[in-house]
Structures are given as structure tokens and as C-alpha cells.
Design a protein around this motif. Sequence first.
Motif, PDB file in Angstrom:
ATOM      1  N   SER A   1      38.522  62.310   5.625  1.00 46.80           N
ATOM      2  CA  SER A   1      38.449  61.446   6.859  1.00 46.80           C
ATOM      3  C   SER A   1      38.259  60.116   6.757  1.00 46.80           C
ATOM      4  O   SER A   1      38.300  59.293   7.724  1.00 46.80           O
ATOM      5  CB  SER A   1      37.319  62.088   7.726  1.00 46.80           C
ATOM      6  N   GLY A   2      37.663  59.657   5.700  1.00 43.31           N
ATOM      7  CA  GLY A   2      37.327  58.207   5.275  1.00 43.31           C
ATOM      8  C   GLY A   2      36.001  57.798   5.009  1.00 43.31           C
ATOM      9  O   GLY A   2      35.518  56.949   4.363  1.00 43.31           O
ATOM     10  N   ALA A   3      35.203  58.748   5.692  1.00 44.16           N
ATOM     11  CA  ALA A   3      33.840  58.575   5.304  1.00 44.16           C
ATOM     12  C   ALA A   3      33.208  58.872   3.950  1.00 44.16           C
ATOM     13  O   ALA A   3      33.828  59.972   3.541  1.00 44.16           O
ATOM     14  CB  ALA A   3      33.040  59.252   6.265  1.00 44.16           C
TER      15      ALA A   3
ATOM     16  N   VAL B   1      31.617  68.342   6.410  1.00 43.44           N
ATOM     17  CA  VAL B   1      33.129  68.129   7.192  1.00 43.44           C
ATOM     18  C   VAL B   1      32.906  67.429   8.205  1.00 43.44           C
ATOM     19  O   VAL B   1      32.417  67.939   9.139  1.00 43.44           O
ATOM     20  CB  VAL B   1      33.705  69.283   6.793  1.00 43.44           C
ATOM     21  N   LEU B   2      33.839  66.378   8.649  1.00 45.32           N
ATOM     22  CA  LEU B   2      33.645  65.602   9.980  1.00 45.32           C
ATOM     23  C   LEU B   2      34.458  66.416  11.010  1.00 45.32           C
ATOM     24  O   LEU B   2      35.644  66.782  10.521  1.00 45.32           O
ATOM     25  CB  LEU B   2      33.917  64.391   9.756  1.00 45.32           C
ATOM     26  N   VAL B   3      34.031  66.436  11.949  1.00 49.94           N
ATOM     27  CA  VAL B   3      34.527  67.183  13.035  1.00 49.94           C
ATOM     28  C   VAL B   3      34.297  66.300  14.429  1.00 49.94           C
ATOM     29  O   VAL B   3      33.468  65.582  14.716  1.00 49.94           O
ATOM     30  CB  VAL B   3      33.878  68.673  13.288  1.00 49.94           C
ATOM     31  N   ASN B   4      35.242  66.570  15.522  1.00 49.53           N
ATOM     32  CA  ASN B   4      35.132  66.115  16.596  1.00 49.53           C
ATOM     33  C   ASN B   4      34.199  66.876  17.614  1.00 49.53           C
ATOM     34  O   ASN B   4      34.022  67.834  17.305  1.00 49.53           O
ATOM     35  CB  ASN B   4      36.648  65.616  17.313  1.00 49.53           C
ATOM     36  N   ASN B   5      33.953  66.421  18.860  1.00 45.05           N
ATOM     37  CA  ASN B   5      32.850  67.056  19.486  1.00 45.05           C
ATOM     38  C   ASN B   5      33.581  68.414  20.110  1.00 45.05           C
ATOM     39  O   ASN B   5      32.759  69.283  20.549  1.00 45.05           O
ATOM     40  CB  ASN B   5      32.285  66.331  20.663  1.00 45.05           C
ATOM     41  N   LYS B   6      34.849  68.537  20.009  1.00 47.29           N
ATOM     42  CA  LYS B   6      35.360  69.962  20.306  1.00 47.29           C
ATOM     43  C   LYS B   6      35.447  70.932  19.148  1.00 47.29           C
ATOM     44  O   LYS B   6      35.708  72.238  19.341  1.00 47.29           O
ATOM     45  CB  LYS B   6      36.800  69.746  20.900  1.00 47.29           C
TER      46      LYS B   6
END
Lengths: 166, 170
Positions: B64-66, B133-138
Amino acid sequence: MRLEKCWFCSSTIYPGHGIQFVRNDAKIFRFCRSKCHKNFKMKRNPRKVKWTKAYRQLHGKDMTKDTTFEFERKRNRPERYDRNLTEQTLKAIPLITKIRHDRLEKHISNRHKPGKRKEMEKDSKELDQDIGMLPKKLISNEVTAEKTKIKVKVVQQQTEDNAMEE
Amino acid sequence: MAAFLRSKCPSVGRTLMGGLGNSLFGAANSSVEAVTRSSHCDAISQQIRTFIQMRTNLKVVDNSGAKRVMCIQSLRGKKGARLGDTIIGSVKEAQPRGKVKKGDVVYGVVVRAAMKKGRSDGSEVQFDDNAIVLVNNKGELIGTRVFGPVPHELRKKKHLKILALAEHIV
């Protein structure tokens, strides 16, 4: 359910025991108890740690090549359930462990045999060379008789000399 | 004595393969000099691993880039997050051209935790580091790839997409 082997000491890990450590390269290390886990964290090599199976097999203390080990090889294909096969396997398992244990004991006693022979050689050498150092009780009667014989001869000569002097 | 051992080694290695696998050979190289730095090692190896809480730095293992995220809040548990839980974090380090920038507030799912997690069969699993692992609020993934091993505890938490993209499931 699968009975795993401890990575450090190679003992079986039964369900509910031990810790699995997963390294970032996806290698799984299973430990049977915290003793093995702590030794691993200390970066000890199991091949150098005396009480592990790896050390014992490497240094020839336990037997390595035996047909009974073939029964325990890891099979990744599941067997189709067959009642007869399961029954026979369950009956065979204690027999196999008994045979393996007997062979292991024999291996260890054979390992100790040269030591007995060496001990006997050492004892016979001691009897030949250092018989004076041994306590009198251990020496047989024949040897003591020889010793006393020699002593008597010297005493007779002395008395003769004394008689001459007077 | 060394020659004798070397002659014993080949046969022993082959028979040990079945039981212990390649793990011994792989780790043997890294576990030679233990005596010299034992005191330093002991301090590190006897660390007690706990929950993921505020100010915990975690490694990001997707594309994701981070690179590093600091936990601001754990969305589950009073003491902190564990394996499989979601957290809110602030991106501390990021790759120059990525979907997230430094300073962004993001949600993440913990896929590797240094703290032991108990399983239903009685065993305990522990990883080498803390990773998310990055996730959005959904709950949908921001990245498209996941690196490293992931536990199958995520299946119960319904993070099936992560499991689908994972390299290795433990």
C-alpha cells in the motif's frame, strides 16, 4: 491431530503442549516445552547440546539407521479409512516401539562393551607390574607363597654370618 | 576426532532429514557464536511479549506504500490488540509513491504478533515481529499483495481476502 517432533530435542509433542514459533521466512519451529524454546532463543545449536537427540545421533550414542524408523516417516497423503488397516496399525504400534527400544538398548550395551574389555586389560596389567601396590587380600595364595619363600633364604644367610663373627 | 565426526555426518544427515527437516541446517549457520554475546542475547530473548497498544510500532506487509505504522488505538480489547484484531494507526514511514502518505491515519489488521496466541487444539503460535495489513474503515484492503506468513486465525475474523493474497498460511 498430528504428533509433531520438537525442533530442539526431537521428543514428541502431544496436543496441548508446547509453542510453535513462526519465523518470517514461514519456517515453523515447534518446541515441546519452554526449556527447548529458551535454548532456541539463546541461539544454541542442538547438535552441540548434550541431552538432545540430535547430539546423541550425531555422536553415535543412539542408533541412527534402523528399519523401525521407516514406520514413522511423515506421509502427507491421507489414507482412505479402512477399519482393518486401522486396527492392524494400532496393534502394530506397541510392538514396533518395543522392538525399537530393545534394539536401542542393545546398541547402547554394545557401545559399552569395549570399555569392559579395556578394564580387564588394565586389571591384568596391574597384576603383572604393580603387584606390590595391591592390598594383600586381593593377591592369590600362590603369589604370596612365592614371596615368603624368597624372604626365608635371606634370613638363613644372616644367621650363618653371626655365628662366624662370634 | 573431527575426522570421525565428519565421516558420521553424511549418514546422520540423511536420516535426520525425515524428522527434523532442513531447519537444522538453516539455523545452524546462524547459531554458532552464542557464548560471546550471551548476556546481551539473554536480555533480548527473555522479553515478555504483550499486546499491541498505543505507541506500538508495527511493520506494514502489503504494497500500500506505508512501511511503518504506529498504533493510536486498538479497536478491540481493553489491554490492546492481538493477532487478527483491527487497529487504528498513524503512518510514520512511507514509500515516496504509494497509496498512503506519511501522517495519514489508517486502519490495519494485525497479521503477525510477537505475543502468543492460543489455538483451539491447545497449541500456541508466536511470530517473529508485529505486522499489519492496511485496510479501509469498511474492511477492504488498500494494498494488492501481502508478504510473509499469515495465521489462519484470520479466517474466523472473516479476513478472507488477506488469506487469499497470502504467500504462506500457518
